[in-house]
Design an enzyme around this catalytic site. Sequence first.
Site, mmCIF file in Angstrom:
data_model
loop_
_atom_site.group_PDB
_atom_site.id
_atom_site.type_symbol
_atom_site.label_atom_id
_atom_site.label_comp_id
_atom_site.label_asym_id
_atom_site.label_seq_id
_atom_site.Cartn_x
_atom_site.Cartn_y
_atom_site.Cartn_z
ATOM 1 N N SER A 50 27.402 1.962 1.379
ATOM 2 C CA SER A 50 26.903 1.223 2.532
ATOM 3 C C SER A 50 27.165 -0.267 2.323
ATOM 4 O O SER A 50 27.569 -0.702 1.228
ATOM 5 C CB SER A 50 25.399 1.459 2.694
ATOM 6 O OG SER A 50 24.701 0.932 1.574
ATOM 7 N N ASP A 83 30.409 3.400 4.503
ATOM 8 C CA ASP A 83 29.406 4.038 5.343
ATOM 9 C C ASP A 83 28.795 3.014 6.298
ATOM 10 O O ASP A 83 28.431 1.906 5.891
ATOM 11 C CB ASP A 83 28.321 4.645 4.440
ATOM 12 C CG ASP A 83 27.371 5.564 5.179
ATOM 13 O OD1 ASP A 83 27.755 6.099 6.223
ATOM 14 O OD2 ASP A 83 26.237 5.753 4.684
ATOM 15 N N HIS A 84 28.654 3.382 7.570
ATOM 16 C CA HIS A 84 27.987 2.560 8.583
ATOM 17 C C HIS A 84 28.477 1.111 8.632
ATOM 18 O O HIS A 84 27.705 0.170 8.446
ATOM 19 C CB HIS A 84 26.471 2.574 8.372
ATOM 20 C CG HIS A 84 25.820 3.856 8.806
ATOM 21 N ND1 HIS A 84 25.733 4.246 10.123
ATOM 22 C CD2 HIS A 84 25.248 4.834 8.075
ATOM 23 C CE1 HIS A 84 25.120 5.428 10.187
ATOM 24 N NE2 HIS A 84 24.830 5.814 8.970
ATOM 25 N N ASP A 105 30.343 2.137 13.005
ATOM 26 C CA ASP A 105 29.168 2.620 13.722
ATOM 27 C C ASP A 105 28.907 1.718 14.923
ATOM 28 O O ASP A 105 28.127 0.772 14.855
ATOM 29 C CB ASP A 105 27.946 2.666 12.803
ATOM 30 C CG ASP A 105 26.720 3.256 13.497
ATOM 31 O OD1 ASP A 105 26.818 3.585 14.699
ATOM 32 O OD2 ASP A 105 25.671 3.380 12.844
ATOM 33 N N HIS A 198 17.868 8.954 8.537
ATOM 34 C CA HIS A 198 17.981 8.566 7.137
ATOM 35 C C HIS A 198 16.612 8.577 6.465
ATOM 36 O O HIS A 198 15.576 8.567 7.131
ATOM 37 C CB HIS A 198 18.588 7.160 7.020
ATOM 38 C CG HIS A 198 20.010 7.083 7.453
ATOM 39 N ND1 HIS A 198 20.535 6.004 8.126
ATOM 40 C CD2 HIS A 198 21.038 7.968 7.318
ATOM 41 C CE1 HIS A 198 21.819 6.212 8.374
ATOM 42 N NE2 HIS A 198 22.145 7.394 7.894
ATOM 43 N N GLY A 199 16.629 8.566 5.139
ATOM 44 C CA GLY A 199 15.384 8.444 4.385
ATOM 45 C C GLY A 199 14.697 9.777 4.136
ATOM 46 O O GLY A 199 15.157 10.851 4.539
ATOM 47 N N HIS A 232 24.841 13.047 9.608
ATOM 48 C CA HIS A 232 24.174 12.014 8.818
ATOM 49 C C HIS A 232 22.725 12.420 8.591
ATOM 50 O O HIS A 232 22.199 13.312 9.255
ATOM 51 C CB HIS A 232 24.226 10.673 9.562
ATOM 52 C CG HIS A 232 25.544 9.968 9.445
ATOM 53 N ND1 HIS A 232 25.684 8.707 8.912
ATOM 54 C CD2 HIS A 232 26.792 10.358 9.784
ATOM 55 C CE1 HIS A 232 26.947 8.346 8.933
ATOM 56 N NE2 HIS A 232 27.645 9.335 9.463
ATOM 57 N N SER A 235 19.841 15.040 3.981
ATOM 58 C CA SER A 235 19.170 15.433 2.746
ATOM 59 C C SER A 235 18.096 16.466 3.067
ATOM 60 O O SER A 235 17.482 16.440 4.132
ATOM 61 C CB SER A 235 18.539 14.218 2.064
ATOM 62 O OG SER A 235 19.524 13.443 1.413
#
Length: 357
Positions: A50, A83-84, A105, A198-199, A232, A235
């Site tokens: 990133s 990324d992004h 992005d 995300h996160g 994206h 996780s």
Amino acid sequence: MALVPLRLLLDHAAENGYGIPAFNVNNLEQVQAIMEAADETDSPVILQASRGARSYAGEIFLRHLILAATETYPHIPVVMHQDHGNEPSTCYSAAINGFTSVMMDGSLEADAKTPASYEYNCNVTRQVVDFAHAVGVSVEGELGCLGSLETGKGEAEDGHGFEGELSKDMLLTDPQEAADFVARTKVDALAIAIGTSHGAYKFTRKPTGEVLAISRIAEIHKAIPNTHLVMHGSSSVPQEWLDMINKFGGNIPETYGVPVEEIQEGIRNGVRKVNIDTDNRLAFTAAVREAAAADPANFDPRHFNKPARKYMKQVCLDRYQQFWCAGQASKIQQGSISHYAGLYAKGALDPKVAVAA
């Protein structure tokens, strides 16, 4: 095998029905964990950074960590991916500094916080495609904003993302708009919005179709069957790492990620790149906390980094196997970015989409 374009790996993944985890990296131990897992499973690798990672590690340090990975494991094809990217200049600098793939992005404006118009997204993404393809670098675009269907809010991670309220149509990529976007921009891959974020705090309960629109992937894939899709915020947030972190002094509340079986369903419907960062962060942090508790007097960084690398490697091993990526690296033929520049110039890699007049 040296660094290769993202398009090379995604084309092979599409032809052979698998997905590739794209792991974010910031330091030596993370790169080592990913490469050790890839070597043991014979898997191709996407190492992505990133803007925050490039700032934290330093552009030159990060590039040489990834080059060291290709020298240590010359038989494994490796993509170095930005990324992004928040604006064309970010993507330009990445390409100039050796990245073989960039993400523009344009779903957000250059401040990486304000939702952008569709026309803005098309225009900036096409600018990056024109430049990047001229030098053989692959491009990933994004359509729709990452955020929660459960709360209706966007998210921010590593300084990137909208944190306010978003309408449902902004949180879900429209299949026909995706077809138009790909035709206008000629991106190699498209990140889509389906309710992931995300996160670690993705869902307050195990996600169902109400908050995780996996079925939308099939609809988009039907509209653009020859374009590689990207998930994206994918996780899975394994409970074992949360429990270990909290056991040794952490304070992470109950949360749920994207189940692996849902990602597998996405792969069956055109997803070829699956972004993973939080799972590796959790494993890394769990190991550091456990090691610190086991020997409070120890101040050798290696005491913490060795188990952190080991636990993160386990996550990577699991994902390579669960995404059916294992065993594929040795089947991939070399292809340099200069070779791909020629293919792009001839139009050989243009997307095959038909847009109604």
